[in-house]
Design an enzyme around this catalytic site. Sequence first.
Site, PDB file in Angstrom:
ATOM      1  N   LYS A  13      43.897  67.984 -78.195  1.00 56.32           N
ATOM      2  CA  LYS A  13      42.620  68.653 -77.853  1.00 56.32           C
ATOM      3  C   LYS A  13      42.848  69.839 -76.921  1.00 56.32           C
ATOM      4  CE  LYS A  13      40.946  64.867 -75.957  1.00 56.32           C
ATOM      5  NZ  LYS A  13      42.081  63.941 -76.167  1.00 56.32           N
ATOM      6  N   ARG A  88      32.850  61.151 -74.102  1.00 54.69           N
ATOM      7  CA  ARG A  88      33.739  60.025 -74.396  1.00 54.69           C
ATOM      8  C   ARG A  88      32.977  58.722 -74.557  1.00 54.69           C
ATOM      9  NH1 ARG A  88      38.644  62.663 -71.769  1.00 54.69           N
ATOM     10  NH2 ARG A  88      40.389  61.404 -72.417  1.00 54.69           N
ATOM     11  N   ARG A 127      54.755  64.762 -72.374  1.00 53.51           N
ATOM     12  CA  ARG A 127      53.829  65.863 -72.031  1.00 53.51           C
ATOM     13  C   ARG A 127      54.085  66.390 -70.627  1.00 53.51           C
ATOM     14  NH1 ARG A 127      47.402  65.329 -72.816  1.00 53.51           N
ATOM     15  NH2 ARG A 127      47.574  63.461 -71.549  1.00 53.51           N
ATOM     16  N   ARG A 159      51.789  63.910 -65.741  1.00 53.67           N
ATOM     17  CA  ARG A 159      50.663  63.130 -65.220  1.00 53.67           C
ATOM     18  C   ARG A 159      51.084  61.689 -64.988  1.00 53.67           C
ATOM     19  NH1 ARG A 159      45.863  64.529 -69.279  1.00 53.67           N
ATOM     20  NH2 ARG A 159      45.408  62.363 -68.818  1.00 53.67           N
ATOM     21  N   ARG A 170      44.510  53.455 -71.919  1.00 60.68           N
ATOM     22  CA  ARG A 170      43.717  54.607 -72.366  1.00 60.68           C
ATOM     23  C   ARG A 170      43.498  54.566 -73.878  1.00 60.68           C
ATOM     24  NH1 ARG A 170      47.539  58.744 -70.178  1.00 60.68           N
ATOM     25  NH2 ARG A 170      46.350  60.397 -71.164  1.00 60.68           N
TER      26      ARG A 170
HETATM   27  P1  ADP Z   1      45.051  65.930 -75.534  1.00 60.52           P
HETATM   28  O1  ADP Z   1      44.400  67.059 -74.772  1.00 60.52           O
HETATM   29  O2  ADP Z   1      44.313  65.579 -76.783  1.00 60.52           O
HETATM   30  O3  ADP Z   1      45.315  64.719 -74.685  1.00 60.52           O
HETATM   31  P2  ADP Z   1      47.413  67.678 -75.570  1.00 60.52           P
HETATM   32  O4  ADP Z   1      46.901  68.946 -76.144  1.00 60.52           O
HETATM   33  O5  ADP Z   1      47.650  67.616 -74.108  1.00 60.52           O
HETATM   34  O6  ADP Z   1      46.482  66.440 -76.035  1.00 60.52           O
HETATM   35  O7  ADP Z   1      48.762  67.308 -76.347  1.00 60.52           O
HETATM   36  C1  ADP Z   1      49.497  66.132 -76.017  1.00 60.52           C
HETATM   37  C2  ADP Z   1      51.000  66.434 -76.070  1.00 60.52           C
HETATM   38  O8  ADP Z   1      51.393  66.655 -77.423  1.00 60.52           O
HETATM   39  C3  ADP Z   1      51.416  67.688 -75.320  1.00 60.52           C
HETATM   40  O9  ADP Z   1      52.680  67.461 -74.775  1.00 60.52           O
HETATM   41  C4  ADP Z   1      51.472  68.772 -76.405  1.00 60.52           C
HETATM   42  O10 ADP Z   1      52.418  69.789 -76.093  1.00 60.52           O
HETATM   43  C5  ADP Z   1      51.893  67.972 -77.615  1.00 60.52           C
HETATM   44  N1  ADP Z   1      51.259  68.442 -78.876  1.00 60.52           N
HETATM   45  C6  ADP Z   1      50.001  68.912 -79.051  1.00 60.52           C
HETATM   46  N2  ADP Z   1      49.776  69.216 -80.350  1.00 60.52           N
HETATM   47  C7  ADP Z   1      50.921  68.902 -81.014  1.00 60.52           C
HETATM   48  C8  ADP Z   1      51.321  68.989 -82.407  1.00 60.52           C
HETATM   49  N3  ADP Z   1      50.485  69.427 -83.342  1.00 60.52           N
HETATM   50  N4  ADP Z   1      52.571  68.586 -82.709  1.00 60.52           N
HETATM   51  C9  ADP Z   1      53.413  68.127 -81.747  1.00 60.52           C
HETATM   52  N5  ADP Z   1      53.112  68.024 -80.440  1.00 60.52           N
HETATM   53  C10 ADP Z   1      51.871  68.405 -80.078  1.00 60.52           C
HETATM   54  P1  ADP Z   2      43.714  63.105 -72.305  1.00 63.62           P
HETATM   55  O1  ADP Z   2      44.096  64.572 -72.357  1.00 63.62           O
HETATM   56  O2  ADP Z   2      44.919  62.242 -72.277  1.00 63.62           O
HETATM   57  O3  ADP Z   2      42.727  62.750 -73.361  1.00 63.62           O
HETATM   58  P2  ADP Z   2      42.026  63.752 -70.032  1.00 63.62           P
HETATM   59  O4  ADP Z   2      42.797  64.727 -69.238  1.00 63.62           O
HETATM   60  O5  ADP Z   2      40.954  64.279 -70.922  1.00 63.62           O
HETATM   61  O6  ADP Z   2      43.034  62.849 -70.881  1.00 63.62           O
HETATM   62  O7  ADP Z   2      41.386  62.654 -69.068  1.00 63.62           O
HETATM   63  C1  ADP Z   2      42.159  62.012 -68.072  1.00 63.62           C
HETATM   64  C2  ADP Z   2      41.315  60.922 -67.419  1.00 63.62           C
HETATM   65  O8  ADP Z   2      40.178  61.515 -66.797  1.00 63.62           O
HETATM   66  C3  ADP Z   2      40.753  59.867 -68.358  1.00 63.62           C
HETATM   67  O9  ADP Z   2      41.669  58.815 -68.599  1.00 63.62           O
HETATM   68  C4  ADP Z   2      39.530  59.409 -67.581  1.00 63.62           C
HETATM   69  O10 ADP Z   2      39.891  58.533 -66.517  1.00 63.62           O
HETATM   70  C5  ADP Z   2      39.025  60.697 -66.953  1.00 63.62           C
HETATM   71  N1  ADP Z   2      38.061  61.406 -67.835  1.00 63.62           N
HETATM   72  C6  ADP Z   2      38.203  62.635 -68.398  1.00 63.62           C
HETATM   73  N2  ADP Z   2      37.129  62.958 -69.128  1.00 63.62           N
HETATM   74  C7  ADP Z   2      36.279  61.902 -69.032  1.00 63.62           C
HETATM   75  C8  ADP Z   2      35.006  61.603 -69.586  1.00 63.62           C
HETATM   76  N3  ADP Z   2      34.376  62.468 -70.409  1.00 63.62           N
HETATM   77  N4  ADP Z   2      34.444  60.411 -69.274  1.00 63.62           N
HETATM   78  C9  ADP Z   2      35.041  59.540 -68.453  1.00 63.62           C
HETATM   79  N5  ADP Z   2      36.243  59.746 -67.913  1.00 63.62           N
HETATM   80  C10 ADP Z   2      36.866  60.915 -68.194  1.00 63.62           C
END
Ligand code: ADP
Ligand code: ADP
Length: 215
Positions: A13, A88, A127, A159, A170
């Site tokens: 995302k 979420r 990541r 993180r 999660r």
């Molecule tokens: P989210 O915001 O949904 O938690 P991220 O954008 O942070 O996910 O991506 C999670 C991890 O996967 C990061 O380390 C990112 O560099 C990697 N990543 C994201 N998209 C891809 C992809 N299409 N193929 C391989 N690795 C990816």
């Molecule tokens: P990821 O990229 O792995 O999906 P985020 O960075 O979006 O994770 O979120 C990290 C943490 O922040 C979540 O595990 C949760 O504790 C909190 N968080 C983020 N967005 C929300 C939301 N919309 N509702 C509740 N908790 C949230």
Amino acid sequence: MDIILFGPPGAGKGTQAQKLSQKYRIPQISTGDILRANVKEGTALGLEAKKYMDAGELVPDAVLIGIIKNRLLEADCANGFLLDGYPRTIPQADALTVILDEIKKPIDAVINIIVPTDILIERLSGRWMCSCGASHHIVFNPPKSEGICDTCGGTLFQRPDDTSDAVSNRLDVYQKQTAPLVDYYKKKNLLKDVDGTKDIDAVFANIDTLVAPFK
Ligand code: ADP
Ligand code: ADP
Ligand code: ZN
């Protein structure tokens, strides 16, 4: 263009939101980044949120709804926004509908990035994030120079919730509390599925085709 980037932790995302933000010049609104900034600054909000984040639990809806309402009313959202990590839960989605009705800016599309669990775990464990919203990966998207964000030159960090027991929690929390939003947005005819297992540029090309009509 008012878009939700949807998917489990690690789906991509943030990565895709940042690319869309650069192309369409609209803000990436990451609730995770907003919460982490508050934790870092030691605000009351950050102190409250930290215990949930460390455990991989969701921060209470009332907190998130307050954050998102204030953020969407800021001037830079006037031409559109990319929601990354919100909503979420169903109450968060209902609250979003009310807020957007008030400002007459309905959601155009919900991009559902689909990635199986084994790949999610691989992505989260490697990541390296930046506070600017960029995500790198030690194998899949390494930075040009080690430990430094390609986008802003900031220092990358891992993180704590990506390398602990919080990961499996999660993923469970996603299934129980967030996945029901797939049907919620399908019923509203807003959901667009994307195969998130392809490489970053291929996923981007696919998403771009889906969102371009809303420019
Ligand atoms: P989210 O915001 O949904 O938690 P991220 O954008 O942070 O996910 O991506 C999670 C991890 O996967 C990061 O380390 C990112 O560099 C990697 N990543 C994201 N998209 C891809 C992809 N299409 N193929 C391989 N690795 C990816
Ligand atoms: P990821 O990229 O792995 O999906 P985020 O960075 O979006 O994770 O979120 C990290 C943490 O922040 C979540 O595990 C949760 O504790 C909190 N968080 C983020 N967005 C929300 C939301 N919309 N509702 C509740 N908790 C949230
Ligand atoms: Zn950066």
